[in-house]
Scaffold this motif. Structure first.
Motif, short mmCIF file in Angstrom:
data_model
loop_
_atom_site.label_atom_id
_atom_site.label_comp_id
_atom_site.label_asym_id
_atom_site.label_seq_id
_atom_site.Cartn_x
_atom_site.Cartn_y
_atom_site.Cartn_z
N ASP A 54 0.86 -1.19 0.00
CA ASP A 54 0.00 0.00 0.00
C ASP A 54 0.89 1.23 0.00
OD1 ASP A 54 -2.39 -1.34 -0.01
OD2 ASP A 54 -2.66 -1.29 2.15
N TRP A 55 0.63 2.13 -0.93
CA TRP A 55 1.37 3.39 -1.02
C TRP A 55 0.39 4.54 -0.82
CZ3 TRP A 55 6.31 2.37 -0.93
CH2 TRP A 55 6.78 1.19 -1.49
N TYR A 56 0.83 5.53 -0.07
CA TYR A 56 -0.05 6.68 0.17
C TYR A 56 -0.22 7.51 -1.09
CZ TYR A 56 0.16 5.98 5.23
OH TYR A 56 0.04 5.47 6.49
N GLU A 57 -1.45 7.95 -1.31
CA GLU A 57 -1.71 8.96 -2.33
C GLU A 57 -1.41 10.33 -1.72
OE1 GLU A 57 -5.71 8.51 -3.61
OE2 GLU A 57 -5.38 6.53 -4.54
N ARG A 112 1.23 22.34 13.37
CA ARG A 112 1.83 21.48 12.37
C ARG A 112 1.66 22.13 11.00
NH1 ARG A 112 4.07 18.70 16.28
NH2 ARG A 112 2.99 16.87 17.08
N VAL A 113 2.49 21.70 10.05
CA VAL A 113 2.46 22.29 8.71
C VAL A 113 2.37 21.20 7.65
CG1 VAL A 113 3.64 23.85 7.10
CG2 VAL A 113 3.92 24.16 9.57
N LEU A 114 1.50 21.42 6.67
CA LEU A 114 1.46 20.63 5.45
C LEU A 114 1.98 21.52 4.32
CD1 LEU A 114 -2.02 18.87 5.58
CD2 LEU A 114 0.20 17.73 5.71
N PHE A 115 2.69 20.94 3.36
CA PHE A 115 3.19 21.70 2.23
C PHE A 115 2.49 21.19 0.96
CE2 PHE A 115 6.50 22.17 5.38
CZ PHE A 115 6.80 23.53 5.27
N GLY A 116 1.82 22.09 0.27
CA GLY A 116 1.09 21.70 -0.93
C GLY A 116 0.60 22.91 -1.70
N PRO A 142 1.42 16.84 -1.70
CA PRO A 142 2.03 15.64 -2.27
C PRO A 142 2.78 14.81 -1.24
CG PRO A 142 3.23 17.60 -2.95
CD PRO A 142 1.99 18.08 -2.27
N ASP A 143 3.31 15.45 -0.20
CA ASP A 143 3.96 14.77 0.91
C ASP A 143 2.96 14.69 2.05
OD1 ASP A 143 5.52 13.82 2.96
OD2 ASP A 143 7.05 15.39 2.82
N THR A 144 2.59 13.49 2.46
CA THR A 144 1.52 13.32 3.43
C THR A 144 1.94 13.62 4.86
OG1 THR A 144 2.01 10.97 3.73
CG2 THR A 144 0.46 11.55 1.98
N ARG A 145 3.23 13.81 5.11
CA ARG A 145 3.69 14.05 6.49
C ARG A 145 3.25 15.42 6.99
NH1 ARG A 145 7.66 11.84 3.51
NH2 ARG A 145 8.72 9.96 4.26
N LYS A 293 3.58 11.39 11.47
CA LYS A 293 2.59 10.66 10.69
C LYS A 293 1.21 11.24 10.85
CE LYS A 293 4.91 6.15 11.20
NZ LYS A 293 4.74 4.78 11.72
N THR A 294 0.93 11.74 12.06
CA THR A 294 -0.42 12.19 12.39
C THR A 294 -0.40 13.64 12.86
OG1 THR A 294 -0.16 11.32 14.63
CG2 THR A 294 -1.20 9.88 12.99
N LEU A 295 -1.57 14.26 12.82
CA LEU A 295 -1.69 15.65 13.23
C LEU A 295 -1.39 15.82 14.71
CD1 LEU A 295 -2.42 18.51 12.35
CD2 LEU A 295 -4.83 17.95 12.72
#
Length: 304
Positions: A54-57, A112-116, A142-145, A293-295
């Motif tokens: 399984d790969w993350y989208e 926390r920060v998401l980059f997109g 694109p990066d789920t972290r 991995k998680t918020l």
């Protein structure tokens, strides 16, 4: 400078959304485990199936919100326009791999920060005269972290023994140490306080030739095989979607080293580097963010 966020708030391009702001949020999708892709193949002449990796989208956040500025429709329009400008910025929209930050403050965790990228900014203007503009936002990372809000940095001079050296008068036998026999403050130590691997941005400042950067614990190595003149630098970006080697002026360099394997695992680890430098003035900087991995980190929650 980024603004302070409180629980249940988000920030995109300087616009704060959520509790206590002019942009209340009704619902958010996509904060939990991202969608996965992978094969599920039926087993011939047998019960069940075979499941492949399984790969993350990409992580996609869908935000159902509205701009609320009673009696001031112009203020609502300005907020929408600010988000539209961010989504349409040529520096992000037309550059492969370019992203912008989305900051999130959730109970039980620091920001926390998401980059997109903002892929959708869709307002409904029917009630704009009353200062109420329903708004659908879509942000794709694109990066789920999730990453820490603050970037960490370390600087290493050539030769990690720079913390110690010789003490005059010099007498045989000669002993050279890093100045800290416990190793607690050695220049090459880096710490990822997160729960998942983080990928650093490395920058080599000249003058030096044939720089080699090694992550001691994993054995990952980046061998550039180039000369970096004085006053110049080369940036090695190992982040997902950004994996490039570029000179100061922007020119791209080729390398046979697998940039994707150069990572900082959770906890403390060590980076060393070598190069030819007759001036002893070359240096390496390492920049990274704690990655999660998680918020909300379950350990942070339990500690409260």
């Amino acid at each position: 400078m980024s603004s302070e966020l409180t629980d249940f708030q988000l920030e995109i391009a300087g616009v704060r959304l959520g509790h206590g702001t002019s942009v209340p949020v009704a619902a958010i999708e996509g904060l939990a485990r991202p969608a996965v892709r992978g094969e599920v193949v039926e087993r011939p002449n047998a019960d069940g199936a075979w499941i492949g990796p399984d790969w993350y989208e990409a992580r996609t956040l869908r935000i159902d919100c509205a701009v609320k500025t009673p009696g001031d429709p112009a203020a609502a329009a300005r907020i929408v326009a600010q988000l539209e400008e961010a989504a349409d910025s040529p520096r992000v929209r037309t550059v492969g791999g370019a992203v912008l930050p989305l900051r999130i403050k959730w109970p039980g965790a620091p920001v926390r920060v998401l980059f997109g990228r903002l892929r959708k900014v869709e307002p409904s203007w029917e009630q704009a005269a009353f200062g109420w503009v329903p708004l659908d936002l879509e942000f794709t990372a694109p990066d789920t972290r999730y990453y820490a809000d603050v970037e960490q940095r370390a600087e290493l001079r050539l030769g990690w023994l720079s913390g110690g050296g010789f003490t005059a008068p010099v007498q045989a036998p000669i002993h050279v140490s890093d100045g800290d026999l416990s190793g607690q403050n050695r220049p090459g130590w880096v710490t990822n306080n997160g729960t998942v691997d983080s990928y650093p941005v490395l920058r080599v400042y000249g003058p030096c030739a044939n720089p080699v950067i090694t992550h001691v614990e994993t054995g990952s190595r980046i061998d550039l095989g180039i000369t970096v003149p004085a006053g110049e630098y080369v940036t090695v970006d190992t982040r997902p979607g950004q994996r490039t080697v570029t000179r100061k002026g922007g020119g791209t360099l080729a390398t046979t080293s697998p940039l994707g394997s150069f990572r900082l695992p959770p906890g403390r680890s060590e980076i060393r580097w070598t190069a030819s430098d007759p001036t002893a003035s070359a240096r390496l900087t390492v920049a990274w963010r704690d990655a999660f991995k998680t918020l909300v980190n379950p350990k942070e929650n339990l500690a409260r």
